[in-house]
Design a protein around this motif. Structure first.
Motif, PDB file in Angstrom:
ATOM      1  N   ILE A 102       0.975  -1.217  -0.062  1.00 54.37           N
ATOM      2  CA  ILE A 102      -0.120   0.146  -0.068  1.00 54.37           C
ATOM      3  C   ILE A 102       0.937   1.507   0.074  1.00 54.37           C
ATOM      4  CG2 ILE A 102      -1.833   1.116   1.315  1.00 54.37           C
ATOM      5  CD1 ILE A 102      -2.575  -1.775   0.286  1.00 54.37           C
ATOM      6  N   HIS A 103       0.934   1.901  -1.203  1.00 50.80           N
ATOM      7  CA  HIS A 103       1.734   3.066  -1.303  1.00 50.80           C
ATOM      8  C   HIS A 103       1.382   4.465  -0.721  1.00 50.80           C
ATOM      9  CE1 HIS A 103       4.764   5.692  -3.118  1.00 50.80           C
ATOM     10  NE2 HIS A 103       5.622   4.609  -3.951  1.00 50.80           N
ATOM     11  N   ILE A 104       2.224   5.014   0.218  1.00 54.05           N
ATOM     12  CA  ILE A 104       1.777   6.003   0.945  1.00 54.05           C
ATOM     13  C   ILE A 104       1.359   7.428  -0.162  1.00 54.05           C
ATOM     14  CG2 ILE A 104       4.180   7.319   1.300  1.00 54.05           C
ATOM     15  CD1 ILE A 104       3.094   7.567   4.224  1.00 54.05           C
ATOM     16  N   GLY A 109      -2.659  10.706  -2.745  1.00 55.41           N
ATOM     17  CA  GLY A 109      -3.055  11.180  -3.917  1.00 55.41           C
ATOM     18  C   GLY A 109      -4.524  11.011  -4.169  1.00 55.41           C
ATOM     19  N   GLN A 110      -5.136   9.820  -3.792  1.00 52.39           N
ATOM     20  CA  GLN A 110      -6.561   9.510  -3.967  1.00 52.39           C
ATOM     21  C   GLN A 110      -7.486  10.517  -2.853  1.00 52.39           C
ATOM     22  OE1 GLN A 110      -6.208   5.602  -2.872  1.00 52.39           O
ATOM     23  NE2 GLN A 110      -5.617   4.805  -4.787  1.00 52.39           N
ATOM     24  N   LYS A 111      -6.900  10.852  -1.663  1.00 57.21           N
ATOM     25  CA  LYS A 111      -7.656  11.809  -0.867  1.00 57.21           C
ATOM     26  C   LYS A 111      -7.547  13.117  -1.383  1.00 57.21           C
ATOM     27  CE  LYS A 111      -9.806  12.624   3.029  1.00 57.21           C
ATOM     28  NZ  LYS A 111     -10.961  12.058   3.611  1.00 57.21           N
ATOM     29  N   GLN A 136       6.613  13.481  -8.377  1.00 58.53           N
ATOM     30  CA  GLN A 136       6.547  13.076  -9.695  1.00 58.53           C
ATOM     31  C   GLN A 136       5.370  12.153  -9.481  1.00 58.53           C
ATOM     32  OE1 GLN A 136       8.264  14.699 -12.070  1.00 58.53           O
ATOM     33  NE2 GLN A 136       6.524  14.111 -13.397  1.00 58.53           N
ATOM     34  N   ARG A 137       5.240  11.018  -8.505  1.00 55.59           N
ATOM     35  CA  ARG A 137       4.321  10.117  -8.399  1.00 55.59           C
ATOM     36  C   ARG A 137       2.807  10.768  -8.495  1.00 55.59           C
ATOM     37  NH1 ARG A 137       4.478   4.334  -7.442  1.00 55.59           N
ATOM     38  NH2 ARG A 137       2.581   3.526  -6.737  1.00 55.59           N
ATOM     39  N   GLY A 143      -2.409  13.819 -11.456  1.00 54.40           N
ATOM     40  CA  GLY A 143      -2.401  15.225 -12.171  1.00 54.40           C
ATOM     41  C   GLY A 143      -2.464  16.562 -11.010  1.00 54.40           C
ATOM     42  N   ILE A 144      -1.548  16.181 -10.004  1.00 50.99           N
ATOM     43  CA  ILE A 144      -1.552  17.523  -8.842  1.00 50.99           C
ATOM     44  C   ILE A 144      -0.269  18.085  -9.103  1.00 50.99           C
ATOM     45  CG2 ILE A 144      -1.787  17.801  -6.374  1.00 50.99           C
ATOM     46  CD1 ILE A 144      -3.483  15.442  -6.416  1.00 50.99           C
ATOM     47  N   GLU A 145      -0.192  19.157  -9.088  1.00 47.82           N
ATOM     48  CA  GLU A 145       0.814  20.155  -9.086  1.00 47.82           C
ATOM     49  C   GLU A 145       1.365  20.319  -7.657  1.00 47.82           C
ATOM     50  OE1 GLU A 145       2.675  24.589  -9.835  1.00 47.82           O
ATOM     51  OE2 GLU A 145       0.550  23.947 -10.664  1.00 47.82           O
ATOM     52  N   VAL A 146       2.837  19.906  -7.338  1.00 47.54           N
ATOM     53  CA  VAL A 146       3.484  19.802  -5.988  1.00 47.54           C
ATOM     54  C   VAL A 146       4.419  21.209  -5.990  1.00 47.54           C
ATOM     55  CG1 VAL A 146       4.711  18.424  -4.307  1.00 47.54           C
ATOM     56  CG2 VAL A 146       3.084  17.379  -6.035  1.00 47.54           C
TER      57      VAL A 146
END
Length: 230
Positions: A102-104, A109-111, A136-137, A143-146
């Motif tokens: 389960i990748h953190i 990102g889902q939230k 990058q992930r 599709g989220i800018e960080v």
């Protein structure tokens, strides 16, 4: 209920939080005397910290892969790396076992997608804020800018994590510094801020700021529970 395997100890301060929150979640959902089925392999963080500092990630990956294999052999049905930074070797760990990781970043990102976030601030170790594996992930998969703090601020955030939080120290001056950095990220367009180190939640909670905070340890726990109770 599936058994959750945790690669912990990085640092053990946040591994305690994982264990507590997993059990609280199961108790809340299932009620009664129910608790989470958990197996923890707690690594000596001193060994990992040296490898991080020297950039010897392959050696760190070997340690985590061995821990993951031991958890699978012990009966774990799914796997958590209870640290954001060490997801830099998540691909190697995932390949080493036959149980799902389960990748953190995916849990986070889902939230963010659910909350309609398109631009997010990120706090974490220098490795997490400056290297591509995390940012990058989030961009590629969700599709989220960080955005991250400036160089001086990144060093402060990193030092507080290693010199204070990983040692169980809570400093009110550091809390104020973090709040100021969070405000700066919002001024630069962030719609919220990821607490992208599993120890940061020890220092900053939602009640400390009006800015939406996304505690990765808590989101990771929630994702694990959803999978464990399927």
């Amino acid at each position: 209920m599936k058994t959750i395997g945790i690669i912990g100890g990085m640092s053990w301060e946040s591994t305690v939080t994982y264990y507590q929150e997993l059990n609280k979640a199961v108790k809340h959902i299932e009620g009664g005397f129910h608790s989470a089925k958990v197996i923890i392999n707690s690594i000596d963080f001193a060994e990992i910290e040296v490898l991080q500092r020297l950039g010897r990630w392959d050696e760190a990956a070997t340690i985590l892969c061995d821990a993951a294999k031991s958890l699978e052999k012990a009966g774990a049905d799914l796997l958590l790396i209870a640290a954001n930074t060490m997801h830099i070797v998540a691909d190697q760990v995932e390949e080493a076992v036959n149980i799902p990781l389960i990748h953190i970043v995916d849990a986070t990102g889902q939230k963010l997608v659910e909350q309609g976030i398109s631009k997010i601030g990120l706090l974490g170790t220098a490795f997490t804020m400056e290297q591509a594996f995390y940012k990058q992930r989030l961009t590629d998969k969700f599709g989220i800018e960080v955005i991250v703090p400036n160089g001086v601020q990144r060093r402060l955030v990193h030092d507080v994590i290693y010199d204070e939080l990983c040692l169980g120290k809570i400093n009110q001056t550091s809390k104020q510094d973090y709040r100021a950095i969070i405000d700066d990220l919002v001024e630069n367009g962030a719609q919220g801020v990821i607490l992208g180190c599993t120890e940061i939640g020890m220092l900053i909670q939602q009640e400390d700021t009006d800015v939406a905070l996304f505690d990765t340890a808590q989101l990771h726990v929630e994702a694990a529970i959803r999978e464990a109770l399927k």
